[in-house]
Design an enzyme around this catalytic site. Structure first.
Site, mmCIF file in Angstrom:
data_model
loop_
_atom_site.group_PDB
_atom_site.id
_atom_site.type_symbol
_atom_site.label_atom_id
_atom_site.label_comp_id
_atom_site.label_asym_id
_atom_site.label_seq_id
_atom_site.Cartn_x
_atom_site.Cartn_y
_atom_site.Cartn_z
ATOM 1 C CG ASP A 143 -0.389 -0.014 2.512
ATOM 2 O OD1 ASP A 143 0.859 -0.076 2.601
ATOM 3 O OD2 ASP A 143 -1.140 0.035 3.508
ATOM 4 C CB SER A 144 4.572 1.787 -0.103
ATOM 5 O OG SER A 144 4.811 0.643 -0.888
ATOM 6 C CG ASP B 230 0.288 -4.112 2.051
ATOM 7 O OD1 ASP B 230 0.209 -4.929 2.980
ATOM 8 O OD2 ASP B 230 1.020 -3.100 2.081
ATOM 9 C CD GLU C 283 0.588 -1.297 7.843
ATOM 10 O OE1 GLU C 283 0.110 -0.531 8.716
ATOM 11 O OE2 GLU C 283 1.086 -0.881 6.785
ATOM 12 C CD GLU D 229 7.804 -0.061 7.669
ATOM 13 O OE1 GLU D 229 6.893 -0.803 7.271
ATOM 14 O OE2 GLU D 229 7.981 1.094 7.243
HETATM 15 O O1 KIV Z 1 3.491 -1.144 1.549
HETATM 16 C C1 KIV Z 1 4.696 -1.439 1.620
HETATM 17 O O2 KIV Z 1 5.509 -1.157 0.745
HETATM 18 C C2 KIV Z 1 5.140 -2.147 2.812
HETATM 19 C C3 KIV Z 1 6.606 -2.346 2.977
HETATM 20 C C4 KIV Z 1 7.192 -1.149 3.576
HETATM 21 C C5 KIV Z 1 6.904 -3.570 3.759
HETATM 22 O O3 KIV Z 1 4.351 -2.512 3.627
#
Ligand code: KIV
Length: 280
Positions: free
Chosen positions: A48-49, A87, A119, A186
Site C-alpha cells: 500500500d506504499s 497488501d 499490519e 519494520e
Molecule cells: O506497503 C509497503 O511497501 C510495505 C513495505 C514497507 C513492507 O508494507
C-alpha cells in the site's frame, strides 16, 4: 543459471533454516514486474506504499482494495515465477473477520496474488487465524505500521524500550501461532530483530530492522532513487533513476523546441514518385 520457479511457503521456511536470505521488493506495475522477474528476487509485494510512491497521497491510509487489485493484476502477469503478496489496505480487515476474509479472498481470487499481508500485532492474531483458516496465506507486519503511524507517534523506530520491545515479541509469537507464514519487521532496532528472528520458525523480512532478519524488503521507488520526498535512514539508493528521468525529459523538451527531434533517424519517408502524385 537455473530456471526461475515460484518458491512455495514451505521453501521460504527451508531458506530460513539454511540461512539463505529471502529477497523482496515492491512493484505496482507490469514493466517493473517484468524486470524483477529477470532477477533472483523471490518475492514481490504490491504494497500500500503504492499510495505514497505512485498515487501521490501523503500516507497509505486512502489506498483501497480496488487500488491494490488494479495494481496486483499487471504485476502477477509480469512476474509469473515470483511469489506475489498483495497488501491489505487500511480498513479492509480492521472492522471484522468477515471483512478480512472477503477482502483477502478478493486479492487472491481476482488479483491473482499468492498471499496477502496485513499490519498489526497481538490484536490482529485472531484476524490472521481467520484468514489462514479460510485458505489464504498471510504475511504479518509489525513494528512501524504505516497505516497507523500517527498513533505510533509518527514514522519512528519502534520497540526501543524493553516494554514496547516485549509487546512486539509477544505479538510475533501470537502471529506465528495464528498461522502467519512470514513477518515483516519494520523500523525496529537490529538486536530486537535478531532476537525475534531467532525465536520464530517462520521467516522475518526486515525493512529498517538491520541485518539479522531472514530476508529484506525495500520499496522499489526508494532503492531506484525515484522517490525523494523523504529518504529514511534505512533506504539504500542503488541508482538515481529519478535524476536520469529528469535529464532525459529535459533533453527531449530542448530537442523538440530546437527542432533537433525528430530527425531523419526517427521519421518515415515515402517514394518521390508517390509524393509527386499528390495535390496539396
Ligand atoms: O506497503 C509497503 O511497501 C510495505 C513495505 C514497507 C513492507 O508494507
Amino acid at each position: 543459471m537455473s530456471e526461475k520457479r515460484k518458491a512455495s511457503i514451505q521453501e521460504f521456511r527451508e531458506m530460513k533454516k539454511k540461512g539463505k536470505k529471502i529477497r523482496m521488493v515492491t512493484a505496482y506495475d507490469h514493466p517493473t514486474a517484468v524486470i524483477v522477474e529477470k532477477t533472483e528476487i523471490e518475492m514481490i509485494l504490491v504494497g500500500d506504499s503504492l499510495g505514497m510512491v505512485v498515487l501521490g497521497y501523503d500516507s497509505t491510509v486512502p489506498v483501497t482494495v480496488e487500488d491494490i487489485l488494479h495494481h496486483t493484476k499487471p504485476v502477477v502477469k509480469g512476474a509469473p515465477n515470483i511469489h506475489i503478496i498483495a497488501d491489505m489496505p487500511f480498513m479492509s480487515y480492521q472492522a471484522s473477520a468477515e471483512d478480512a476474509i472477503r477482502n483477502a479472498g478478493r486479492l487472491i481470487k481476482e488479483g491473482g496474488a499468492d498471499s496477502i499481508k496485513l499490519e498489526g500485532g497481538l490484536n490482529y492474531a485472531s484476524t490472521v487465524r481467520a484468514i489462514v483458516k479460510a485458505g489464504v496465506p498471510v504475511m504479518a507486519h509489525i513494528g512501524l505500521t504505516p497505516q497507523t503511524a500517527s498513533s505510533l507517534g509518527g514514522f519512528k523506530v519502534q520497540g526501543k524500550d524493553a516494554e514496547r520491545a516485549q509487546e512486539l515479541i509477544d505479538s510475533v509469537v501470537a502471529l506465528e501461532d495464528a498461522g502467519a507464514f512470514a513477518i515483516v519487521l519494520e523500523c525496529i532496532p537490529s538486536p530486537l530483530a535478531k532476537m525475534i528472528s531467532e525465536r520464530l520458525a517462520i521467516p522475518t523480512i526486515g525493512i529498517g530492522a538491520g541485518p539479522y532478519c531472514d530476508g529484506q524488503v525495500l520499496v522499489t521507488q526508494d532503492l531506484l532513487g525515484l522517490f525523494d520526498r523523504f529518504v529514511p535512514k534505512f533506504v539504500k539508493q542503488y541508482a538515481q533513476i529519478g535524476q536520469l528521468e529528469l535529464e532525459a525529459l529535459n533533453r527531449y523538451a530542448e530537442e523538440v523546441a530546437s527542432g533537433e527531434f525528430p530527425g531523419k533517424a526517427h521519421s518515415y519517408t515515402m517514394k518521390e514518385e508517390e509524393l509527386r502524385k499528390l495535390r496539396p
